[in-house]
Design an enzyme around this catalytic site. Structure first.
Site, PDB file in Angstrom:
ATOM      1  CG  HIS A 156     -10.381 -13.135   3.632  1.00 39.09           C
ATOM      2  ND1 HIS A 156     -10.181 -12.912   2.301  1.00 39.09           N
ATOM      3  CD2 HIS A 156      -9.780 -12.106   4.283  1.00 39.09           C
ATOM      4  CE1 HIS A 156      -9.473 -11.800   2.142  1.00 39.09           C
ATOM      5  NE2 HIS A 156      -9.217 -11.286   3.322  1.00 39.09           N
TER       6      HIS A 156
HETATM    7  N1  UDP Z   1      -2.816 -16.311   0.003  1.00 42.59           N
HETATM    8  C1  UDP Z   1      -2.015 -17.402   0.331  1.00 42.59           C
HETATM    9  N2  UDP Z   1      -2.644 -18.564   0.694  1.00 42.59           N
HETATM   10  C2  UDP Z   1      -4.000 -18.694   0.770  1.00 42.59           C
HETATM   11  C3  UDP Z   1      -4.791 -17.565   0.438  1.00 42.59           C
HETATM   12  C4  UDP Z   1      -4.175 -16.388   0.074  1.00 42.59           C
HETATM   13  O1  UDP Z   1      -0.794 -17.327   0.248  1.00 42.59           O
HETATM   14  O2  UDP Z   1      -4.488 -19.764   1.123  1.00 42.59           O
HETATM   15  C5  UDP Z   1      -2.158 -15.072  -0.401  1.00 42.59           C
HETATM   16  C6  UDP Z   1      -2.594 -14.560  -1.761  1.00 42.59           C
HETATM   17  O3  UDP Z   1      -1.846 -15.176  -2.770  1.00 42.59           O
HETATM   18  C7  UDP Z   1      -2.335 -13.075  -1.653  1.00 42.59           C
HETATM   19  C8  UDP Z   1      -2.591 -12.792  -0.182  1.00 42.59           C
HETATM   20  O4  UDP Z   1      -2.546 -14.045   0.489  1.00 42.59           O
HETATM   21  O5  UDP Z   1      -0.993 -12.770  -1.938  1.00 42.59           O
HETATM   22  C9  UDP Z   1      -3.927 -12.141  -0.023  1.00 42.59           C
HETATM   23  O6  UDP Z   1      -4.227 -12.042   1.289  1.00 42.59           O
HETATM   24  P1  UDP Z   1      -5.719 -11.969   1.836  1.00 42.59           P
HETATM   25  O7  UDP Z   1      -6.646 -12.494   0.814  1.00 42.59           O
HETATM   26  O8  UDP Z   1      -5.695 -12.594   3.181  1.00 42.59           O
HETATM   27  O9  UDP Z   1      -5.926 -10.416   2.086  1.00 42.59           O
HETATM   28  P2  UDP Z   1      -6.354  -9.188   1.177  1.00 42.59           P
HETATM   29  O10 UDP Z   1      -5.449  -9.169  -0.020  1.00 42.59           O
HETATM   30  O11 UDP Z   1      -7.797  -9.330   0.842  1.00 42.59           O
HETATM   31  O12 UDP Z   1      -6.107  -8.014   2.064  1.00 42.59           O
END
Ligand code: UDP
Length: 354
Positions: free
Chosen positions: A204
């Site tokens: 993403h």
């Molecule tokens: N996550 C979720 N469902 C999904 C994809 C990710 O619950 O389909 C959770 C994942 O387990 C983690 C969080 O979302 O705890 C990560 O968020 P994201 O990847 O959107 O953002 P980043 O961590 O890169 O800021």
């Protein structure tokens, strides 16, 4: 009683809030009210987390999602300021590195309200990432900088931030990972896929989704490996795939974004994890999975230096070879990001400042 106003907006922040809000609930001296900026607003990007993780209902629900960075951050700043003038909290608490983080911190600093930043001090040293700008600016104006590791503390010291403001408390996502592992749920669609072993993947980050060549190259690498891959797909990536007219290779099963309890189940049962997410890189480590990271750099450098995480960018050959050749190390060091009591550590620091 200390009144904390927490600003949330995006999926990873709801997940972190689950741990902190539970710790606050146990404190007799802190009261928390939540503002949700609406940066993420779909049922499966927002509501599901509040429901299944028992996060307190936001008192204020804004609608600032689906806009450009400038428009979104500007609107958030204006609306959060209005709320701060009404609520007059003793502190504003923000998480991570989204536009909501920066807007919450900027609204607070101009009103002389102290700011606590959880997941402070992380740096990718890539200023083309919108998250990197949000981190640097938020850290500069925060008063309580809660960092997950010594490396993060060093980053802040290098930027001239006073040591008294920095608290090494561990990573709050480890609290979350431990607590919800007990409650994980197999996705209802999983058995029908009849997969056996599978790789879990998420994509993403704007640097991958907003570049057709990079996205194409990632899908090629995933295809070449011929592994079964489950890909819960973020709305931004879905939009870009449609816009570019990309065809998803047949070894990849695309599903809607899952709730957290299902995501933990997928992480725990996967063979390994491929991601460009910050949070998922750490969850791989918490659940003893090796991680292939679709980025050129990471904020979670300790995972790379210990061999638990390998950076492959969007390079087709590197992705394929990392997938088909077992990564070298098994995970043995368990406390890189603390012991899973980060939210208690944070509450203790805040209580001492009362
Ligand atoms: N996550 C979720 N469902 C999904 C994809 C990710 O619950 O389909 C959770 C994942 O387990 C983690 C969080 O979302 O705890 C990560 O968020 P994201 O990847 O959107 O953002 P980043 O961590 O890169 O800021």
């Amino acid at each position: 009683m200390m009144k904390i106003l927490t600003v949330l907006g995006a999926r990873p922040q709801f997940i972190k809030a689950a741990a902190f809000s539970r710790a606050v609930h146990r404190s007799s001296t802190i009261e928390e009210i939540i503002v949700h900026t609406g940066q993420h607003y779909d049922q499966n990007m927002s509501d599901v987390f509040f429901e299944e993780m028992d996060i307190p209902k936001p008192k204020y629900m804004l609608q600032t999602g689906g806009k450009s960075h400038g428009a979104m951050t500007g609107q958030q700043l204006e609306k959060i300021e209005e709320i701060l003038l009404i609520e007059k909290p003793d502190m504003v608490l923000v998480y991570g590195d989204t536009n909501s983080t920066l807007a919450g911190a900027m609204a607070a600093v101009k009103l002389h309200i102290p700011i606590a930043h959880i997941e402070s001090g992380l740096r990718s040293f890539n200023r083309r990432m919108p998250e990197e700008i949000n981190r640097i600016l938020t850290d500069q104006i925060s008063d309580y900088l809660f960092v997950p590791s010594l490396g993060a503390k060093e980053n802040l010291l290098r930027e001239g931030i006073c040591e008294d403001k920095i608290f090494v408390v561990g990573d709050i996502m480890y609290d979350v990972a431990l607590y919800y592992k007990e409650k994980m749920v197999k996705p209802v669609w999983f058995d029908a896929l009849n997969l056996g072993e599978f790789v879990l993947c998420t994509i993403h980050r704007a640097e991958n989704t907003d570049d057709i060549e990079k996205l194409t190259s990632i899908f090629k690498g995933l295809e070449l490996s011929q592994k079964h891959i489950i890909l819960p797909l973020h709305p931004r990536t879905v939009g870009k795939i449609k816009q570019y007219g990309l065809i998803i290779p047949s070894n990849i099963t695309v599903v809607d974004p899952t709730g957290y309890l299902e995501m933990v189940w997928l992480e725990v049962h996967s063979e390994l994890i491929v991601t460009d997410s910050g949070g998922v890189q750490k969850e791989a480590y918490f659940h003893n999975k090796l991680c292939i990271t679709l980025r050129e750099e990471t904020e979670w450098v300790e995972l790379v230096s210990n061999g638990y995480n390998v950076l492959v960018g969007s390079n087709t050959d590197l992705i394929n070879s990392a997938l088909i050749n077992e990564l070298p190390n098994k995970i043995s060091i368990k406390d890189i990001y603390g012991n899973g009591n980060t939210s208690e550590n944070i509450v203790r620091v805040l209580e001492m400042k009362l």
